[in-house]
Design an enzyme around this catalytic site. Structure first.
Site, PDB file in Angstrom:
ATOM      1  CB  SER A   1      -0.860  -0.004   1.269  1.00 20.19           C
ATOM      2  OG  SER A   1      -1.470   1.253   1.479  1.00 20.19           O
TER       3      SER A   1
ATOM      4  CE1 TYR B   1      -4.007  -2.171   5.323  1.00 15.02           C
ATOM      5  CE2 TYR B   1      -3.216   0.022   4.741  1.00 15.02           C
ATOM      6  CZ  TYR B   1      -3.741  -1.205   4.364  1.00 15.02           C
ATOM      7  OH  TYR B   1      -4.002  -1.473   3.037  1.00 15.02           O
TER       8      TYR B   1
HETATM    9  P1  NDP Z   1     -11.259  -6.297   0.055  1.00 17.13           P
HETATM   10  O1  NDP Z   1     -11.743  -6.134   1.448  1.00 17.13           O
HETATM   11  O2  NDP Z   1     -12.225  -6.405  -1.047  1.00 17.13           O
HETATM   12  O3  NDP Z   1     -10.314  -7.589  -0.035  1.00 17.13           O
HETATM   13  C1  NDP Z   1      -9.662  -8.183   1.029  1.00 17.13           C
HETATM   14  C2  NDP Z   1      -9.600  -9.666   0.726  1.00 17.13           C
HETATM   15  O4  NDP Z   1      -8.784 -10.302   1.725  1.00 17.13           O
HETATM   16  C3  NDP Z   1     -10.963 -10.335   0.759  1.00 17.13           C
HETATM   17  O5  NDP Z   1     -11.146 -11.062  -0.455  1.00 17.13           O
HETATM   18  C4  NDP Z   1     -10.907 -11.279   1.941  1.00 17.13           C
HETATM   19  O6  NDP Z   1     -11.603 -12.470   1.659  1.00 17.13           O
HETATM   20  C5  NDP Z   1      -9.405 -11.526   2.072  1.00 17.13           C
HETATM   21  N1  NDP Z   1      -9.030 -11.880   3.438  1.00 17.13           N
HETATM   22  C6  NDP Z   1      -9.159 -11.135   4.558  1.00 17.13           C
HETATM   23  N2  NDP Z   1      -8.758 -11.846   5.627  1.00 17.13           N
HETATM   24  C7  NDP Z   1      -8.353 -13.061   5.166  1.00 17.13           C
HETATM   25  C8  NDP Z   1      -7.859 -14.230   5.779  1.00 17.13           C
HETATM   26  N3  NDP Z   1      -7.685 -14.327   7.100  1.00 17.13           N
HETATM   27  N4  NDP Z   1      -7.563 -15.294   4.997  1.00 17.13           N
HETATM   28  C9  NDP Z   1      -7.746 -15.241   3.660  1.00 17.13           C
HETATM   29  N5  NDP Z   1      -8.226 -14.159   3.017  1.00 17.13           N
HETATM   30  C10 NDP Z   1      -8.526 -13.088   3.774  1.00 17.13           C
HETATM   31  O7  NDP Z   1     -10.271  -5.094  -0.186  1.00 17.13           O
HETATM   32  P2  NDP Z   1      -9.190  -4.775  -1.317  1.00 17.13           P
HETATM   33  O8  NDP Z   1      -9.450  -5.536  -2.563  1.00 17.13           O
HETATM   34  O9  NDP Z   1      -9.113  -3.332  -1.366  1.00 17.13           O
HETATM   35  O10 NDP Z   1      -7.840  -5.287  -0.615  1.00 17.13           O
HETATM   36  C11 NDP Z   1      -6.897  -6.116  -1.247  1.00 17.13           C
HETATM   37  C12 NDP Z   1      -5.498  -5.750  -0.774  1.00 17.13           C
HETATM   38  O11 NDP Z   1      -5.183  -4.439  -1.255  1.00 17.13           O
HETATM   39  C13 NDP Z   1      -5.289  -5.722   0.741  1.00 17.13           C
HETATM   40  O12 NDP Z   1      -4.056  -6.306   1.063  1.00 17.13           O
HETATM   41  C14 NDP Z   1      -5.269  -4.231   1.043  1.00 17.13           C
HETATM   42  O13 NDP Z   1      -4.536  -3.947   2.223  1.00 17.13           O
HETATM   43  C15 NDP Z   1      -4.617  -3.689  -0.201  1.00 17.13           C
HETATM   44  N6  NDP Z   1      -4.840  -2.271  -0.471  1.00 17.13           N
HETATM   45  C16 NDP Z   1      -6.117  -1.785  -0.607  1.00 17.13           C
HETATM   46  C17 NDP Z   1      -6.323  -0.440  -0.850  1.00 17.13           C
HETATM   47  C18 NDP Z   1      -7.703   0.158  -0.994  1.00 17.13           C
HETATM   48  O14 NDP Z   1      -7.837   1.381  -0.897  1.00 17.13           O
HETATM   49  N7  NDP Z   1      -8.732  -0.621  -1.264  1.00 17.13           N
HETATM   50  C19 NDP Z   1      -5.185   0.484  -0.957  1.00 17.13           C
HETATM   51  C20 NDP Z   1      -3.897  -0.144  -0.815  1.00 17.13           C
HETATM   52  C21 NDP Z   1      -3.747  -1.467  -0.581  1.00 17.13           C
HETATM   53  P3  NDP Z   1     -12.435 -13.291   2.775  1.00 17.13           P
HETATM   54  O15 NDP Z   1     -13.175 -12.302   3.595  1.00 17.13           O
HETATM   55  O16 NDP Z   1     -13.307 -14.206   1.965  1.00 17.13           O
HETATM   56  O17 NDP Z   1     -11.416 -14.052   3.553  1.00 17.13           O
END
Ligand code: NDP
Length: 253
Positions: A137, A150
């Site tokens: 990020s 974070y």
């Molecule tokens: P989402 O919340 O849509 O995606 C997060 C994903 O992580 C979900 O699919 C969730 O699936 C999965 N997840 C969470 N906990 C677990 C776990 N314990 N085991 C397996 N899977 C897990 O958000 P984003 O698509 O935005 O996030 C994706 C990545 O991008 C993250 O790492 C985030 O930190 C990063 N990011 C996001 C930004 C933003 O502004 N959106 C900016 C910068 C970075 P499930 O609940 O089914 O487990």
């Protein structure tokens, strides 16, 4: 036939947001994508919309779940691309942050990356053109208020990326991090809800507040992140190694 035909790519957090977009993008180049996450129904819905994709349940905080899931992924062929995308976020001023909450974030965002990477280390080190992509990020490159846990986790992901790139430089696998600013996903929705709740702003004002952190004054779309992941997987990108690629509209790091 694309240049990733025959390769197995695992995308953690592949059922939603950025992960789903990356799976879609890599499938376009021919990869057989495996979408991992905890919510199987969402993963299956996502996989059904992507050619050759499979859904496998996996909780990255649970070592046994990771081992089982990656064994199942490998049944389709060695995993030569891993996108560590699963991540969680929350916010709190540091003086109110509990150790439990700090550790909860590290367990998914840092140790989860470690567990999944370790599960495919042998495959990646033996690959002809392997790719490890960690979704960090902009918070992995700079600090921001109320997200010290974070920020710590995303800085750690960049540290691990750089160390592994150095360690595996003699293999044919590259290791890079993508560092987006706010992207229009459920995670950004969480930040929007927090701003509304804490400040009384309306939705448009809350979005504008997030957009201020991007010099272009906007939130990113998931496809912009996916495009960089696709580019990193191209054979001609093999000299890009150990980089933390910032996607935030011009904010110099
Ligand atoms: P989402 O919340 O849509 O995606 C997060 C994903 O992580 C979900 O699919 C969730 O699936 C999965 N997840 C969470 N906990 C677990 C776990 N314990 N085991 C397996 N899977 C897990 O958000 P984003 O698509 O935005 O996030 C994706 C990545 O991008 C993250 O790492 C985030 O930190 C990063 N990011 C996001 C930004 C933003 O502004 N959106 C900016 C910068 C970075 P499930 O609940 O089914 O487990």
């Amino acid at each position: 036939m694309g240049h990733l035909t025959g390769q197995t790519a695992v995308i953690t957090g592949g059922g939603t947001g950025i992960g789903l977009a990356i799976a879609r993008r890599l499938a376009t180049d021919g990869a057989n994508c495996v979408l991992m996450g905890r919510n199987l129904e969402r993963l299956e819905t996502g996989a059904a919309s992507i050619p050759r994709a499979r859904a496998i349940q996996c909780d990255v905080t649970d070592a046994a779940s990771v081992a089982t899931a990656f064994d199942a992924a490998r049944a389709g062929g060695a995993v030569t691309i891993l996108v560590n995308n699963a991540g969680i976020a929350s916010s709190a001023p540091f003086h109110r942050m509990s150790e439990e909450e700090f550790l909860r974030i590290q367990d998914v965002n840092v140790t989860g990356v470690f567990r999944c990477t370790r599960a495919v280390t042998n495959d990646l080190r033996a690959a002809d053109s392997g790719r490890l992509i960690n979704i960090s990020s902009i918070a992995g490159l700079s600090g921001g208020p109320y997200i010290s846990h974070y920020c710590a986790s995303k800085h750690a992901v960049i540290g691990m990326t750089r160390a592994l790139a150095a360690e595996w430089a003699k293999t044919n696998t590259t290791v890079n991090a993508i560092c987006p600013g706010y992207v229009r996903t459920e995670m950004a929705e969480g930040a929007i809800r927090t701003i509304i709740e804490k400040t009384g702003a309306n939705r448009d004002q809350a979005i504008a507040e997030l957009a201020k952190s991007n010099p272009q004054g906007r939130l990113l779309e998931v496809e912009e992140v996916a495009e960089i992941a696709g580019w990193l997987c191209h054979p001609d990108s093999r000299s890009v190694n150990g980089q933390a690629i910032a996607l935030n509209g011009g904010h110099s790091m």
